[in-house]
Structures are given as C-alpha cells and as structure tokens.
Design a protein around this motif. Sequence first.
Motif, PDB file in Angstrom:
ATOM      1  N   GLU A   1       0.865  -1.181   0.000  1.00 35.87           N
ATOM      2  CA  GLU A   1       0.000   0.000   0.000  1.00 35.87           C
ATOM      3  C   GLU A   1       0.906   1.237   0.000  1.00 35.87           C
ATOM      4  O   GLU A   1       1.570   1.532   1.002  1.00 35.87           O
ATOM      5  CB  GLU A   1      -0.901   0.002   1.235  1.00 35.87           C
ATOM      6  CG  GLU A   1      -1.813   1.206   1.297  1.00 35.87           C
ATOM      7  CD  GLU A   1      -2.538   1.313   2.629  1.00 35.87           C
ATOM      8  OE1 GLU A   1      -3.253   2.322   2.812  1.00 35.87           O
ATOM      9  OE2 GLU A   1      -2.370   0.422   3.483  1.00 35.87           O
ATOM     10  N   VAL A   2       0.975   1.931  -1.127  1.00 33.71           N
ATOM     11  CA  VAL A   2       1.841   3.101  -1.254  1.00 33.71           C
ATOM     12  C   VAL A   2       1.221   4.276  -0.501  1.00 33.71           C
ATOM     13  O   VAL A   2       0.081   4.667  -0.758  1.00 33.71           O
ATOM     14  CB  VAL A   2       2.074   3.467  -2.740  1.00 33.71           C
ATOM     15  CG1 VAL A   2       2.859   4.774  -2.851  1.00 33.71           C
ATOM     16  CG2 VAL A   2       2.817   2.342  -3.438  1.00 33.71           C
ATOM     17  N   LEU A   3       1.979   4.807   0.458  1.00 28.25           N
ATOM     18  CA  LEU A   3       1.484   5.904   1.277  1.00 28.25           C
ATOM     19  C   LEU A   3       1.952   7.264   0.754  1.00 28.25           C
ATOM     20  O   LEU A   3       1.230   8.260   0.870  1.00 28.25           O
ATOM     21  CB  LEU A   3       1.961   5.723   2.726  1.00 28.25           C
ATOM     22  CG  LEU A   3       1.591   4.385   3.386  1.00 28.25           C
ATOM     23  CD1 LEU A   3       2.228   4.280   4.754  1.00 28.25           C
ATOM     24  CD2 LEU A   3       0.077   4.225   3.496  1.00 28.25           C
ATOM     25  N   GLU A   4       3.162   7.277   0.191  1.00 29.93           N
ATOM     26  CA  GLU A   4       3.734   8.534  -0.262  1.00 29.93           C
ATOM     27  C   GLU A   4       4.744   8.264  -1.359  1.00 29.93           C
ATOM     28  O   GLU A   4       5.392   7.223  -1.359  1.00 29.93           O
ATOM     29  CB  GLU A   4       4.471   9.214   0.910  1.00 29.93           C
ATOM     30  CG  GLU A   4       4.017  10.637   1.191  1.00 29.93           C
ATOM     31  CD  GLU A   4       4.760  11.233   2.387  1.00 29.93           C
ATOM     32  OE1 GLU A   4       5.866  11.733   2.165  1.00 29.93           O
ATOM     33  OE2 GLU A   4       4.221  11.152   3.504  1.00 29.93           O
ATOM     34  N   ASN A   5       4.914   9.196  -2.283  1.00 26.15           N
ATOM     35  CA  ASN A   5       6.005   9.076  -3.250  1.00 26.15           C
ATOM     36  C   ASN A   5       6.443  10.465  -3.683  1.00 26.15           C
ATOM     37  O   ASN A   5       5.629  11.399  -3.729  1.00 26.15           O
ATOM     38  CB  ASN A   5       5.583   8.220  -4.454  1.00 26.15           C
ATOM     39  CG  ASN A   5       4.548   8.903  -5.312  1.00 26.15           C
ATOM     40  OD1 ASN A   5       4.850   9.823  -6.071  1.00 26.15           O
ATOM     41  ND2 ASN A   5       3.289   8.448  -5.195  1.00 26.15           N
ATOM     42  N   GLU A   6       7.730  10.598  -3.977  1.00 25.07           N
ATOM     43  CA  GLU A   6       8.268  11.873  -4.436  1.00 25.07           C
ATOM     44  C   GLU A   6       9.487  11.631  -5.311  1.00 25.07           C
ATOM     45  O   GLU A   6      10.141  10.594  -5.207  1.00 25.07           O
ATOM     46  CB  GLU A   6       8.632  12.775  -3.258  1.00 25.07           C
ATOM     47  CG  GLU A   6       9.710  12.227  -2.351  1.00 25.07           C
ATOM     48  CD  GLU A   6      10.067  13.207  -1.235  1.00 25.07           C
ATOM     49  OE1 GLU A   6      10.738  14.215  -1.559  1.00 25.07           O
ATOM     50  OE2 GLU A   6       9.689  12.948  -0.075  1.00 25.07           O
ATOM     51  N   VAL A   7       9.753  12.571  -6.189  1.00 21.45           N
ATOM     52  CA  VAL A   7      10.897  12.470  -7.098  1.00 21.45           C
ATOM     53  C   VAL A   7      12.076  13.203  -6.475  1.00 21.45           C
ATOM     54  O   VAL A   7      11.942  14.328  -5.981  1.00 21.45           O
ATOM     55  CB  VAL A   7      10.573  13.090  -8.478  1.00 21.45           C
ATOM     56  CG1 VAL A   7      11.785  13.011  -9.395  1.00 21.45           C
ATOM     57  CG2 VAL A   7       9.375  12.377  -9.101  1.00 21.45           C
ATOM     58  N   GLU A   8      13.224  12.531  -6.477  1.00 14.83           N
ATOM     59  CA  GLU A   8      14.450  13.150  -5.973  1.00 14.83           C
ATOM     60  C   GLU A   8      15.558  12.866  -6.981  1.00 14.83           C
ATOM     61  O   GLU A   8      16.084  11.750  -7.037  1.00 14.83           O
ATOM     62  CB  GLU A   8      14.809  12.581  -4.592  1.00 14.83           C
ATOM     63  CG  GLU A   8      15.940  13.346  -3.930  1.00 14.83           C
ATOM     64  CD  GLU A   8      16.204  12.834  -2.515  1.00 14.83           C
ATOM     65  OE1 GLU A   8      17.166  12.066  -2.357  1.00 14.83           O
ATOM     66  OE2 GLU A   8      15.431  13.183  -1.600  1.00 14.83           O
ATOM     67  N   GLY A   9      15.875  13.847  -7.782  1.00  7.46           N
ATOM     68  CA  GLY A   9      16.862  13.652  -8.836  1.00  7.46           C
ATOM     69  C   GLY A   9      16.324  12.686  -9.885  1.00  7.46           C
ATOM     70  O   GLY A   9      15.236  12.873 -10.437  1.00  7.46           O
TER      71      GLY A   9
END
Length: 440
Positions: free
Chosen positions: A393-401
């Motif tokens: 269950e994906v709670l959060e995601n963000e792009v970093e580089g």
Amino acid sequence: MKSNVHIIEHEQPRAVLMSLITPTQKRQEAFVAEYSLSELVSLAETAGVEVLATMTQNKESVDSKWFVGKGKAEELKQLLEEHDANTAIFDQELSGAQVRNLEQYLDVKIIDRTQLILDIFAQRAKTREGIIQVELAQLSYLLPRLSGQGKNLSRLGGGIGTRGPGETKLETDRRHIRDRITELKNQLQEVVKHRTLHRERRKKSGVFQVALVGYTNAGKSTLLRQLTHADVYVENQLFATLDPTSRNLELPGGKEIVLTDTVGFIQNLPHDLVAAFRATLEEACEADLILHVVDSASDMMATQMYVVDQVLQELGAHQTEQITLFNKVDLCSPEQEEMLSDKGEYLRISAYRDGDLKRVCDAIESKLMGDCKTFRIPAEKGDVISLVYRVGEVLENEVEGNDMLIQVRLNNKEYGKLGYLLAAYALDQAYNEGENSEHV
C-alpha cells in the motif's frame, strides 16, 4: 406407430435413519451423537430423501456382521416395514460385508454417511474439475466394497448412492475401476499443474490471496457475495456450493485482493473426498490469509470450529494467518452474542450489515499490510515501481533527482517477497540514504 421408448421413473428414497453410539463417543461428548444424527437428517433431505423416522442404539462395540446388534436390526426391519421405507441410512461408515448382510436381512437399499455425502457432492458438482473429483472419491469408496454391494449393484433403481459415476459402474469390475481411478488421478494432476501455475502468477504479480473456510452452511458464499457482489449461488442448505469461486475485492486503501470461497467442511468428512478435493482445498494452504467463517447461531459452534481446525491441520494450512468471523450474530440472542470474542483476530459480524462488512475489509487490510518502508528506485524502472504499487500500500512518493522515493506499507512476508523480486533485477546499487530507506 407404437413407441419403443420406455421411461423408467426412479422411486424416491424413503428412509429410516440409524445411528450407533458407543461408550467412546459417550465419553467424548454426549450431545455430539445426537447432533450428528440431526445433521444426518439434514444431509438426507439435501440429497432428496424423505426421512420417515430415526433410531439410535447404545452398544459397547460395533457388531462385525450387522454393525448394530441383531435385536436392533430386527427392530429396524419392523420400523422399515411399518413406514413402507425403501432405504436405511446409517450415520457411520459400513464395511462391504455389513452392507451385504443388512441388505439381505432388511431387503432395502443400505446407505452409510460417507456414501450420502458423496451423493450430495455428485449432485452439486458442476465444473469439470468438481465432477472429476467426485467421481474419483466415489470410485475410491466403491473399490474395497465391490464384494459387499449386493443389491446396490444389481438394482436398476438408480437414485441415491448411484448418481454421477454410480450409474456407469453397475457392471464394472475391479480392474475397470482401478483403470478409471488411474485415469482420473492423471486428469486431476493436470488440474493441480494448472492451479500451481495460477498461484505462481499471483505470487509474481504480488496479488494477495484470501480464502474463506468454514463448516458447511456457515455463510461463506453469502459473505463472498456481499463483499464482492459476486453472482454466486446462496441457499440455506448443506453444501449449497461445491466448486470454489474466486472474486476480486478492493480494500479500503485501494489495494485489490483475490477472495476465494472453498468447499464447506463437515464432521466425518470422508477421507476419499478430502484426498480427491485436495487440489481445491489447497487454495486454503496457499492463501496469505484465511477467514474462518463460523455459524455463531449454531448450538454446535464449538464442535464445528474444531472440525474445521482439524481439516486445516490435515491439509497443512493450520499455520496460515487467520481471522475468525463469528457470522450470523443477527440470529443470536444478546447473551449468546456477548459470549463471542470481538477483539484481535476475532470479529462478530452479520454478512447482511454494511458496517460489519467494512470491519471485515479493515481487518483484512490490517492483517495483510504491515510496517512502512521507503524504497529509492531509479525513475526509469517503471516495471519495478509498478510492482511496489501492486505488492504494498503506497502511502507517499516523491521524485528526488533521477530516483523515486516511495513509502509503502508491507507485512514481513510481502517485504521478503518484494526484496527477492527486486534482487532479481540485479541492480548494482547499495543500500543508502538512511537506515529506513531501501535503495534499488
């Protein structure tokens, strides 16, 4: 022109039911024998038998010739004649010799509990797999009893005990039956391979499998229908559904699982039947979670739970994670309901209450989902990112580089599975970015 077609109408079975109670049974549970006979009445009615009367005998041991005592056999004969019955059904399993002796003396068809259950399964089987499994169980039951079938093999009446393969085995010999058993086992092996392939695909795709198990008529099919809106047959009778049904169920967090309804259990479930249906029942073994559905309104709830636990142990599924659902609480008195646990891995529910269905989904999600982990995955690895979304269950995601940081909730089992699958990509990068971050 005169027709040469003759229509033979099968005479409806009209039966007297007989149960033998030994001291061993009495010591275990005095009321179990009475319940077993009551259950036999339900089984007989499910099979289309008109039940005319019941009899019991308390005896020190089983009579090797008559099963019951000679005096009780005489009483049974009088009762059969008095009610004009054409069938006697015994609550225990009989040997071939006992069947032959009783048939000769009573001059009626003799059926035991095992044969009655097999007959119901023969009526219920609809899929090719179910039909194969039932025929295999019936022939395995028949083979050691060929010499004791007597009138069962000579009568053309058909009906109970001769449905399914019964009508084709009237003139077969042991060699023919052994050949047929071998053929059916080979066909069943193909079914096992097919199921194994499906399971492997589900594992690789990260789809959770949840199995509904329970005593027959506990409400498993009703629960499946209410949770998934599946078009499944629901009826208040024993073994209303035989062939397993799988449907997708979306949990509150958005994750989709596969929910499977398995065949109902019953006390003294024939070993031949358990063996034949092993491919189907193994759905419970392979499940990530078992929902044990209990008829909480039944007077024999504890015994029924024990029977289910024993069968699961026999199948090797007793160590799988479980949630016990005390179903049908709407039929319980307030005092009965109060005695049922509603904490931890136990829930009191009614399959017809929306609030209870939500609680079931929440419990499934809580059990299947686990700790939060953060994975750092190269953004171009879309297939890996997709896998993480499917498994947890994906709670959060963000792009970093050039990377994606994905926070996902996983239980330990799925975390290990995901780690194994990710390792298969053989990405030559190491763990970094903090002790709670997994770098792919």
